[in-house]
Write a protein that holds these residues in place. Structure first.
Motif, PDB file in Angstrom:
ATOM      1  N   VAL A 109       0.862  -1.174   0.000  1.00  0.00           N
ATOM      2  CA  VAL A 109       0.000   0.000   0.000  1.00  0.00           C
ATOM      3  C   VAL A 109       0.904   1.232   0.000  1.00  0.00           C
ATOM      4  O   VAL A 109       1.840   1.316   0.801  1.00  0.00           O
ATOM      5  N   THR A 110       0.629   2.174  -0.909  1.00  0.00           N
ATOM      6  CA  THR A 110       1.420   3.404  -0.949  1.00  0.00           C
ATOM      7  C   THR A 110       0.508   4.625  -0.816  1.00  0.00           C
ATOM      8  O   THR A 110      -0.648   4.592  -1.233  1.00  0.00           O
ATOM      9  N   LEU A 111       1.067   5.677  -0.229  1.00  0.00           N
ATOM     10  CA  LEU A 111       0.357   6.957  -0.092  1.00  0.00           C
ATOM     11  C   LEU A 111       1.244   8.035  -0.699  1.00  0.00           C
ATOM     12  O   LEU A 111       2.341   8.303  -0.184  1.00  0.00           O
ATOM     13  N   GLU A 112       0.799   8.587  -1.827  1.00  0.00           N
ATOM     14  CA  GLU A 112       1.596   9.553  -2.580  1.00  0.00           C
ATOM     15  C   GLU A 112       3.001   9.008  -2.849  1.00  0.00           C
ATOM     16  O   GLU A 112       4.013   9.709  -2.747  1.00  0.00           O
ATOM     17  N   GLY A 113       3.047   7.737  -3.210  1.00  0.00           N
ATOM     18  CA  GLY A 113       4.310   7.101  -3.559  1.00  0.00           C
ATOM     19  C   GLY A 113       5.091   6.541  -2.388  1.00  0.00           C
ATOM     20  O   GLY A 113       6.085   5.832  -2.583  1.00  0.00           O
ATOM     21  N   MET A 114       4.697   6.839  -1.157  1.00  0.00           N
ATOM     22  CA  MET A 114       5.400   6.343   0.028  1.00  0.00           C
ATOM     23  C   MET A 114       4.801   4.998   0.451  1.00  0.00           C
ATOM     24  O   MET A 114       3.598   4.892   0.689  1.00  0.00           O
ATOM     25  N   THR A 115       5.640   3.955   0.521  1.00  0.00           N
ATOM     26  CA  THR A 115       5.173   2.653   0.982  1.00  0.00           C
ATOM     27  C   THR A 115       4.867   2.710   2.470  1.00  0.00           C
ATOM     28  O   THR A 115       5.676   3.195   3.267  1.00  0.00           O
ATOM     29  N   LEU A 116       3.706   2.216   2.837  1.00  0.00           N
ATOM     30  CA  LEU A 116       3.273   2.229   4.244  1.00  0.00           C
ATOM     31  C   LEU A 116       3.697   0.934   4.931  1.00  0.00           C
ATOM     32  O   LEU A 116       3.424  -0.175   4.434  1.00  0.00           O
ATOM     33  N   PHE A 117       4.358   1.088   6.079  1.00  0.00           N
ATOM     34  CA  PHE A 117       4.858  -0.057   6.840  1.00  0.00           C
ATOM     35  C   PHE A 117       4.184  -0.123   8.209  1.00  0.00           C
ATOM     36  O   PHE A 117       3.370   0.717   8.569  1.00  0.00           O
ATOM     37  N   ASN A 118       4.565  -1.165   8.951  1.00  0.00           N
ATOM     38  CA  ASN A 118       4.150  -1.358  10.346  1.00  0.00           C
ATOM     39  C   ASN A 118       2.632  -1.468  10.482  1.00  0.00           C
ATOM     40  O   ASN A 118       1.947  -0.561  10.938  1.00  0.00           O
ATOM     41  N   TRP A 119       2.149  -2.633  10.079  1.00  0.00           N
ATOM     42  CA  TRP A 119       0.723  -2.922  10.064  1.00  0.00           C
ATOM     43  C   TRP A 119       0.340  -3.853  11.212  1.00  0.00           C
ATOM     44  O   TRP A 119       1.153  -4.631  11.714  1.00  0.00           O
ATOM     45  N   GLU A 120      -0.923  -3.777  11.558  1.00  0.00           N
ATOM     46  CA  GLU A 120      -1.553  -4.753  12.432  1.00  0.00           C
ATOM     47  C   GLU A 120      -2.603  -5.461  11.573  1.00  0.00           C
ATOM     48  O   GLU A 120      -3.419  -4.797  10.933  1.00  0.00           O
ATOM     49  N   ILE A 121      -2.540  -6.790  11.555  1.00  0.00           N
ATOM     50  CA  ILE A 121      -3.408  -7.571  10.667  1.00  0.00           C
ATOM     51  C   ILE A 121      -4.329  -8.447  11.519  1.00  0.00           C
ATOM     52  O   ILE A 121      -3.884  -9.109  12.468  1.00  0.00           O
ATOM     53  N   PHE A 122      -5.621  -8.447  11.164  1.00  0.00           N
ATOM     54  CA  PHE A 122      -6.640  -9.186  11.918  1.00  0.00           C
ATOM     55  C   PHE A 122      -7.292 -10.222  11.004  1.00  0.00           C
ATOM     56  O   PHE A 122      -7.925  -9.858  10.003  1.00  0.00           O
ATOM     57  N   ASN A 123      -7.143 -11.490  11.343  1.00  0.00           N
ATOM     58  CA  ASN A 123      -7.800 -12.563  10.587  1.00  0.00           C
ATOM     59  C   ASN A 123      -9.280 -12.633  10.939  1.00  0.00           C
ATOM     60  O   ASN A 123      -9.629 -12.709  12.124  1.00  0.00           O
ATOM     61  N   LEU A 124     -10.132 -12.609   9.940  1.00  0.00           N
ATOM     62  CA  LEU A 124     -11.582 -12.690  10.127  1.00  0.00           C
ATOM     63  C   LEU A 124     -12.158 -13.767   9.209  1.00  0.00           C
ATOM     64  O   LEU A 124     -12.831 -13.479   8.213  1.00  0.00           O
TER      65      LEU A 124
END
Length: 600
Positions: A484-499
């Motif tokens: 996922v990028t925002l204005e070309g910046m890759t977004l890091f450090n996610w929290e992922i929830f299995n549903l």
């Protein structure tokens, strides 16, 4: 009395001996041979995984009454091995041996279609999605990791069906090697290896393949010594190409199509009765064997419907109903096509056909209210921290939904690009909906507004709408597959929830009806029955989601159509109160559902 008892014992044991009589099924140059005599296969296909077990015998009897002498059946690998290494051939409608035995009870032969890949508009073409947790795996080839799983599968299935081969007194006369392989690849070593695996596991009946009737497909998809199935065979030219590929084995129409599949957001596919009558007339005139795909479709219950794609940005998910406009409809009733084909086959065979079985019971359920119960945001499991987004499969999940959450640092507004959203996603900023993204069409960009929050929270909730089941894009991981990028910046450090929205998750839901319910609401309601019978639940007042009845997942619904009514079989209902749960992406306020008798 003594004489009667002796006669009774003789009758019983003679019946047992007859049911276990071994048969020889073989090939001449042009014909199938059953116990040394030419045999024309008049087959109707149905899939036990798509039919409630209580109706297996009824559907088989329906096929017999239409004039069929054979049942073709897929076995879906991912339905009997949902968790890696754990095989289930007993629960619900997974007992393939029992299905085959019922075919034999009803005097029907069986074409067994175990894959490992089957297509069939079924999730991932029947392959188990746990394979996709291996980042660089290649399927339907000699990749050793793929073949290791295939080898275990073939061994397990062989143990189920070996006693049911005609050579051992059962009804299985042929086994298919893979499925439509020429439409995918050309690894002949792989095709030969699949056939050898079955032989090494004691499968000693003849084999066949099935491919489109084009020379290049037949060259890539056939194996030496196997009969050639054509998908479909409807002309002299089709059968001539099969004979050219291998003049020493018979060919047949392995899939003659009385109907066709339907995707969401398109009209129901309904080929004309005249078309199938013309094709079957040709096959009967020329004494060609054939299999009707499908004579009865059934239902893609749960999350089992697949999808199609012909390019990287196209996505065509299949509807929940697998009615297929087949001769026997989703609920097991004869259609106009059924009667036309029954009359046609009877005319050629000059035999009196069995009486058409009585239809199963159906009921209408009075309209009942569905009230907001809780929302997905109140039912999140513990999150898992990850530097980068990960696919659903790499998180050990293979169906349902998945949530990604991160704090925005640096860039906090502008063009948000999701590569790639598989398949349907909601983007929220600080708990407020920004936009919805659908995979089809490749428009995966969202304009993220400015926020007055110091550390804005971005959340992306993604639905898996079914793994692609056909073609070159079947390696189809779900969730967010790259970044996922925002204005070309890759977004890091996610929290992922299995549903996964599996049985355990659904049973754990708690009421939060007085809280702020938004963007993914669960609704709860109930209705009462004096007698159980089949019904269709009309969800036209809801928008997009999933429905459960008494804990059973009926499948997906979506107000883009064409399907608004979902089939609920009698065995999932009970006398007295029946509980209904609906998850809806977009609906927020209370609404209602009613039970009707038909799909349309």
């Amino acid at each position: 009395m003594k004489y009667f008892f002796s006669f009774f014992l003789f009758y019983i044991f003679a019946g047992i001996a007859n049911s276990q009589q071994k048969h020889d099924f073989s090939f001449s140059k042009n014909d199938f041979m059953l116990d040394g005599k030419p045999f024309q296969l008049i087959s109707g296909e149905m899939h036990p995984a798509r039919i409630p077990k209580i109706y297996w015998r009824h559907r088989i009897q329906m096929a017999k009454a239409m004039g069929c002498n054979t049942i073709a059946a897929y076995l879906f690998w991912n339905y009997v091995e949902e968790k890696e290494g754990v095989y289930d051939f007993k629960s619900e409608n997974r007992d393939i041996a029992e299905f085959v035995k019922i075919c034999q009870d009803e005097g029907m032969w069986v074409l067994f279609r175990p894959g490992p890949y089957v297509c069939a508009e079924w999730d991932f073409g029947g392959l188990p999605p746990y394979l996709l947790s291996i980042p660089d795996i290649k399927i339907r080839c000699m990749d050793p990791r793929y073949m290791a799983s295939v080898t275990k599968y073939v061994s397990e299935v062989s143990n189920q069906i070996r006693p049911l081969l005609c050579s051992n007194g059962g009804p299985i006369i042929m086994v298919q090697v893979e499925n439509e392989y020429g439409s995918y690849g050309n690894d002949k070593d792989y095709m030969n290896a699949i056939q050898k695996l079955w032989i090494d596991n004691g499968i000693n009946v003849p084999f066949y393949t099935a491919d489109g009737p084009a020379s290049f497909l037949l060259e890539a998809g056939t194996v030496e010594g196997a009969a050639i199935g054509l998908d479909s065979g409807s002309s002299d030219a089709d059968f001539d190409r099969a004979a050219k590929q291998n003049p020493n084995v018979p060919s047949f129409s392995a899939e003659t199509y009385p109907g066709w599949l339907t995707h969401w957001n398109e009209k129901y596919q309904k080929p004309a009765v005249e078309d199938i009558v013309k094709q079957v007339s040709y096959l009967m005139d020329h004494k060609k064997s054939f299999n009707l795909y499908v004579i009865h479709g059934g239902t893609n219950f749960g999350f089992n419907a697949g999808a199609n794609s012909s390019n990287r940005t196209q996505f065509q998910p299949d509807i929940t109903s697998y009615d297929y406009d087949a001769p026997i409809n989703e609920r097991g009733e004869p259609t106009t096509k059924y009667m036309a084909l029954r009359n046609l086959i009877a005319k050629y065979n000059k035999k009196k056909l069995p009486k058409i079985p009585e239809p199963t019971a159906v009921t209408e359920v009075p309209e009942f209210e569905m009230k907001p119960f809780t929302s997905v945001w109140n039912e999140l499991p513990a999150g898992i921290k990850s530097t980068q987004v990960k696919s659903m499969e790499s998180m050990g999940q293979y169906a349902g939904f998945i949530l990604y959450r991160t704090k925005l640092i640096g860039r906090k507004s502008g063009e948000l690009v999701i590569n790639e959203p598989h398949d349907y996603a909601k983007v929220l900023l600080n708990g407020k909906l920004v936009d919805t993204i659908y995979r089809d069409g490749g428009k995966w960009t969202v304009k993220l507004p400015e926020s007055d929050v110091k550390d804005p929270v971005l959340e992306i909730l993604v639905e898996n709408m079914g793994h692609i089941n056909f073609g070159q894009f079947v390696i189809d991981r779900k969730g967010i597959t790259d970044r996922v990028t925002l204005e070309g910046m890759t977004l890091f450090n996610w929290e992922i929830f299995n549903l996964p929205m599996n049985d355990q998750y659904i049973q754990s839901l708690k009421s939060h009806e007085n809280s702020d319910l938004h963007d993914g609401v669960f609704f709860k309601g109930s209705f009462k029955l004096k007698l159980t019978a089949d019904t269709y639940l009309d969800l036209s007042k809801f928008k997009k989601g999933v429905i459960w009845v008494n804990g059973h997942n009926l499948g997906r619904f979506w107000n883009v159509g064409p399907q608004f009514r979902l089939y609920c079989p009698a065995n999932w209902l009970k006398k007295g109160e029946n509980e209904v749960l609906v998850f809806d992406w977009h609906q927020k306020s209370a609404s209602s559902i009613k039970g009707v008798k038909t799909l349309e």
